[in-house]
Design an enzyme around this catalytic site. Structure first.
Site, short mmCIF file in Angstrom:
data_model
loop_
_atom_site.label_atom_id
_atom_site.label_comp_id
_atom_site.label_asym_id
_atom_site.label_seq_id
_atom_site.Cartn_x
_atom_site.Cartn_y
_atom_site.Cartn_z
N LYS A 99 8.64 -1.55 12.53
CA LYS A 99 7.67 -2.65 12.80
C LYS A 99 8.20 -3.69 13.97
CE LYS A 99 6.96 -3.50 7.95
NZ LYS A 99 6.67 -4.60 6.89
N ARG A 150 7.22 -10.22 -3.36
CA ARG A 150 6.24 -9.63 -2.73
C ARG A 150 5.19 -9.41 -3.72
NH1 ARG A 150 7.06 -7.17 2.37
NH2 ARG A 150 4.89 -7.49 2.60
N PRO A 203 0.16 -6.36 9.52
CA PRO A 203 0.97 -5.59 10.39
C PRO A 203 1.75 -4.68 9.55
CG PRO A 203 1.03 -7.87 11.13
CD PRO A 203 0.41 -7.66 9.72
N GLU A 204 1.30 -3.23 9.73
CA GLU A 204 2.36 -2.40 9.19
C GLU A 204 2.80 -1.29 10.38
OE1 GLU A 204 2.27 -1.06 5.35
OE2 GLU A 204 1.02 -2.69 4.57
#
Ligand SMILES: [Zn+2]
Length: 261
Positions: free
Chosen positions: A51, A249, A2-3
């Site tokens: 988002k 990340r 999901p971006e």
């Protein structure tokens, strides 16, 4: 993953399924909202901001917003009444919203919250300009990024307070296309405006479909330049793509095309 584009697409799914209709039932499966019943509320609008998903509901003079965030694994699916729910295992269901013509099922949602619409800013007011918003403002995004010159450019692109809608995939791909080493301090990036515009272009180009590509190809294994391609040859120069941890990340880059300054 999901971006911004995935969230935008999801808002459209909910728009088609629910907007304009009165809810005939709601079933929240999170403790905080377990006793909430939205029966009788009309779904006025389905919007996305970065988002974040905002489902706006009205009843008489009242306006409430059901907020949700997909993070990594969340999803909304819409079904016809009576259709089998095939999205995800049932234990991941967080909310079910029903109308006469549709059932919307939210799986593994995060930050599921119901607030007066007037208070939406308490949830999304901190966000920078939305890459897919009608009010997208690249100059404001650049101004916010430039305010922290010591931050790495990768970190700056992911920071939703700078600009809203870039996730790990578009971060890595933007940096490749701009020839930027992910750890380059913002203060040393020559063309921040070009970088921000590239990120927006990549996210916007994937609106309306679920396969995300930055190369233009929709073929499996050919949809990215560096993201998810550790040890594979760079599509431009053949150098092995590298992968490393960066600020909790992962990041991917080509050491030849994106040299350390
Ligand atoms: Zn390369």
């Amino acid at each position: 993953m999901p971006e911004g584009d995935t969230v935008w697409n999801t808002a459209r799914v909910l728009e088609r399924a629910l907007t304009g209709d009165v809810l005939t039932g709601s079933d929240f499966r999170v403790p905080r909202l377990a006793t909430t019943d939205l029966t009788g509320w009309t779904v006025a609008e389905s919007a996305s901001r970065g988002k974040h998903l905002l489902l706006r509901l009205t009843r008489d003079e009242q306006a409430m917003t059901l907020h949700s965030h997909l993070r990594m694994e969340g999803a909304w699916r819409a079904y016809a009444p009576g259709e089998r729910w095939t999205g995800r295992p049932a234990h991941l269901i967080r909310v079910v919203l029903s109308t006469k013509r549709s059932v919307a099922v939210g799986y593994h949602l995060h930050e599921l919250t119901l607030v007066p619409t007037a208070d939406e800013d308490s949830l999304v007011g901190h966000l920078g300009p939305d890459l897919l918003g009608a009010d997208w403002d690249p100059d404001e995004a650049v101004r916010r990024i430039a305010a922290k010159p010591e931050a790495s450019i990768a970190e700056a692109l992911l920071d939703q307070r700078n600009l809203a809608g870039v996730g790990n995939l578009y971060k890595a791909e933007t940096l490749f296309l701009r020839g930027l080493w992910p750890w380059t301090p913002v203060g040393q990036v020559k063309d921040l405006s070009g970088t921000v515009k590239m990120a927006q272009k990549l996210v916007a180009s994937n609106r309306g479909r679920w396969t995300q590509t930055t190369t233009g190809s929709l073929r499996k294994g050919q949809t990215s330049y560096v993201y998810g391609r550790r040890a594979q040859p760079c599509r431009r120069c053949g150098t092995a793509i590298q992968k490393a941890e960066q600020d909790e990340r992962v990041t991917y880059w080509c050491p030849h095309c994106q040299p350390e300054p």
